[in-house]
Design a protein around this motif. Sequence first.
Motif, mmCIF file in Angstrom:
data_model
loop_
_atom_site.group_PDB
_atom_site.id
_atom_site.type_symbol
_atom_site.label_atom_id
_atom_site.label_comp_id
_atom_site.label_asym_id
_atom_site.label_seq_id
_atom_site.Cartn_x
_atom_site.Cartn_y
_atom_site.Cartn_z
ATOM 1 N N CYS A 227 -6.800 -11.343 -1.213
ATOM 2 C CA CYS A 227 -6.148 -10.004 -0.338
ATOM 3 C C CYS A 227 -7.032 -9.172 0.033
ATOM 4 C CB CYS A 227 -5.102 -9.451 -1.245
ATOM 5 S SG CYS A 227 -3.615 -10.626 -1.735
ATOM 6 N N PRO A 228 -7.160 -8.573 1.146
ATOM 7 C CA PRO A 228 -8.245 -7.496 1.657
ATOM 8 C C PRO A 228 -8.018 -6.439 0.716
ATOM 9 C CG PRO A 228 -7.016 -8.325 3.681
ATOM 10 C CD PRO A 228 -6.320 -8.922 2.388
ATOM 11 N N ARG A 229 -9.139 -5.973 0.176
ATOM 12 C CA ARG A 229 -9.261 -4.774 -0.637
ATOM 13 C C ARG A 229 -8.490 -3.498 0.009
ATOM 14 N NH1 ARG A 229 -15.261 -3.454 -2.548
ATOM 15 N NH2 ARG A 229 -14.893 -5.486 -2.276
ATOM 16 N N ARG A 230 -8.727 -3.301 1.202
ATOM 17 C CA ARG A 230 -8.084 -2.353 1.825
ATOM 18 C C ARG A 230 -6.564 -2.269 1.845
ATOM 19 N NH1 ARG A 230 -9.356 -1.281 8.302
ATOM 20 N NH2 ARG A 230 -7.612 0.395 8.538
ATOM 21 N N TYR A 231 -6.105 -3.461 1.674
ATOM 22 C CA TYR A 231 -4.427 -3.540 1.934
ATOM 23 C C TYR A 231 -3.911 -3.436 0.200
ATOM 24 C CZ TYR A 231 -5.090 -4.016 6.488
ATOM 25 O OH TYR A 231 -5.493 -4.073 7.844
ATOM 26 N N GLN A 232 -4.497 -2.776 -0.649
ATOM 27 C CA GLN A 232 -3.845 -2.675 -1.922
ATOM 28 C C GLN A 232 -3.510 -1.571 -2.188
ATOM 29 O OE1 GLN A 232 -6.652 -4.306 -4.736
ATOM 30 N NE2 GLN A 232 -7.375 -5.897 -3.462
ATOM 31 N N PRO A 233 -2.270 -1.293 -2.983
ATOM 32 C CA PRO A 233 -1.774 -2.213 -3.801
ATOM 33 C C PRO A 233 -0.917 -3.161 -2.526
ATOM 34 C CG PRO A 233 -0.286 -0.195 -3.798
ATOM 35 C CD PRO A 233 -1.473 0.105 -2.947
ATOM 36 N N ILE A 234 -0.425 -4.343 -3.013
ATOM 37 C CA ILE A 234 0.211 -5.374 -2.193
ATOM 38 C C ILE A 234 1.773 -5.256 -2.820
ATOM 39 C CG2 ILE A 234 0.732 -7.775 -1.842
ATOM 40 C CD1 ILE A 234 -2.215 -8.180 -2.819
ATOM 41 N N ASN A 235 2.483 -5.076 -1.675
ATOM 42 C CA ASN A 235 4.272 -4.686 -1.908
ATOM 43 C C ASN A 235 4.882 -5.824 -1.186
ATOM 44 O OD1 ASN A 235 4.058 -1.647 -2.526
ATOM 45 N ND2 ASN A 235 2.594 -2.215 -0.879
ATOM 46 N N GLY A 236 6.010 -6.150 -1.867
ATOM 47 C CA GLY A 236 6.951 -7.270 -1.256
ATOM 48 C C GLY A 236 8.123 -6.824 -1.404
ATOM 49 N N LEU A 237 9.035 -7.074 -0.576
ATOM 50 C CA LEU A 237 10.430 -7.112 -0.731
ATOM 51 C C LEU A 237 11.438 -8.188 -0.287
ATOM 52 C CD1 LEU A 237 12.148 -5.835 1.943
ATOM 53 C CD2 LEU A 237 11.045 -3.877 1.324
ATOM 54 N N ARG A 238 12.441 -8.442 -0.657
ATOM 55 C CA ARG A 238 13.028 -9.534 -0.177
ATOM 56 C C ARG A 238 14.517 -9.115 -0.047
ATOM 57 N NH1 ARG A 238 13.700 -16.004 -2.315
ATOM 58 N NH2 ARG A 238 14.210 -16.677 -0.196
ATOM 59 N N HIS A 239 15.115 -9.656 1.511
ATOM 60 C CA HIS A 239 16.265 -9.258 2.022
ATOM 61 C C HIS A 239 16.752 -10.600 1.726
ATOM 62 C CE1 HIS A 239 16.107 -5.114 3.471
ATOM 63 N NE2 HIS A 239 14.828 -5.372 3.747
#
Length: 98
Positions: free
Chosen positions: A16-28
């Motif tokens: 994952c690109p360092r610029r895009y941390q933290p990594i977030n996820g949610l599930r509908h």
Amino acid sequence: MYAARPRQQDRDFGQCPRRYQPINGLRHPPEAGTSGWFIWGGQEFSTASDFFKPLHIHHLQERCNAVLPYLALPPGWRFLIVPDYEDVWYDSSLLMLS
């Protein structure tokens, strides 16, 4: 599944690109042939219509494999991960789509 489109960056955490941390996820709940997952990186969440781009699950192996273990979570769950830290929690509001 929809994922925020990463720009070309150096990758150091699960691809994952360092610029895009933290990594977030949610599930509908799954809908119209999608998994219900929305995944993005960084501190800020955008409501812009082009913030998320569809991404097939097979591409996560090469783009951000750190999220793969979390994809088994059922609808209603969220996660936030960075190197050496993870938070996973249930959010019932994700099940109530308007």
